[in-house]
Design an enzyme around this catalytic site. Structure first.
Site, PDB file in Angstrom:
ATOM      1  CD  GLN A  51      38.688 -41.257  17.602  1.00 23.09           C
ATOM      2  OE1 GLN A  51      38.342 -41.762  18.650  1.00 23.09           O
ATOM      3  NE2 GLN A  51      38.486 -41.848  16.437  1.00 23.09           N
ATOM      4  CB  CYS A  95      40.182 -45.878  13.433  1.00 24.80           C
ATOM      5  SG  CYS A  95      40.386 -44.322  14.325  1.00 24.80           S
ATOM      6  CG  LEU A  96      34.278 -44.203  14.956  1.00 23.57           C
ATOM      7  CD1 LEU A  96      33.662 -43.609  16.220  1.00 23.57           C
ATOM      8  CD2 LEU A  96      33.192 -44.642  13.983  1.00 23.57           C
ATOM      9  CG  HIS A 141      42.616 -42.319  19.095  1.00 22.25           C
ATOM     10  ND1 HIS A 141      42.861 -41.776  17.843  1.00 22.25           N
ATOM     11  CD2 HIS A 141      41.749 -43.333  18.900  1.00 22.25           C
ATOM     12  CE1 HIS A 141      42.157 -42.454  16.929  1.00 22.25           C
ATOM     13  NE2 HIS A 141      41.479 -43.413  17.542  1.00 22.25           N
TER      14      HIS A 141
HETATM   15 CO    CO Z   1      40.240 -44.737  16.552  1.00 22.51          CO
END
Ligand code: CO
Length: 175
Positions: A51, A95-96, A141
């Site tokens: 991320q 989710c960011l 992820h």
């Molecule tokens: Co996420």
């Protein structure tokens, strides 16, 4: 420490498989420290290295089920694997990397992960409830999987507002 930019859905890096961490050095420690700062600044409950555009198997998860002293703390999981799971929970998730999307996802109620710490030492940790949910979400992820593919039903606007108004409860976790 520094804030890192969180990749958003649509960026190919979020769909890639991450490689194991092999060097437990200052570079890894800086990454983990930056991820902590980035997570705290975004009010999320978890963050995975991809991320922040690093394709390595490292995640952090906020442990919120602390009964003894009530202090939250962050669990760092390097090269993590789920070695046991039990039960089922159905709850909302976000989710960011997918701002504004919240949906119901079924996850195990209890999850045990084997992982290395930032110095390469192996350990096991068991999470329940929200922590178990975050373990599953973050580990996904690392294999390029985003939670939206598991969503059974999106939250309605009313449900979202109702959750946010429950002051004592955390709003839908973003991870
Ligand atoms: Co996420």
């Amino acid at each position: 420490m520094a804030l890192r930019i969180i990749a958003k859905k649509g960026e190919p890096i979020l769909n890639k498989h991450c490689r194991p961490v092999t060097e437990f050095n200052a570079r890894l420690h800086t990454l983990l420290d930056d991820m902590r700062e980035t997570l705290m600044a975004s009010n999320g409950v978890g963050l995975a290295a991809p991320q922040v555009s690093i394709l390595r198997r490292a995640v952090i998860v906020l442990e919120t089920n602390v009964e003894q002293d009530g202090d939250e703390y962050i669990i760092e999981l390097i090269n993590p694997e789920i070695i046991a799971q039990e039960g089922e929970q159905d709850g909302s998730e976000g989710c960011l990397s997918i701002p504004g999307l919240y949906g119901y996802v079924k996850r195990p109620m209890k999850v045990t992960v084997r992982a290395q710490d930032r110095n390469g030492e192996w350990f096991e940790v068991t999470g329940e409830g929200l922590t178990a949910r975050a373990f599953c979400h973050e580990l996904d992820h690392l294999d390029g999987i985003l939670f939206d593919q598991y969503v059974d039903r999106l939250l309605t606007e009313e449900e979202l507002l109702a959750e946010m108004e429950e002051a004592a409860e955390p709003e839908t976790p973003e991870a």
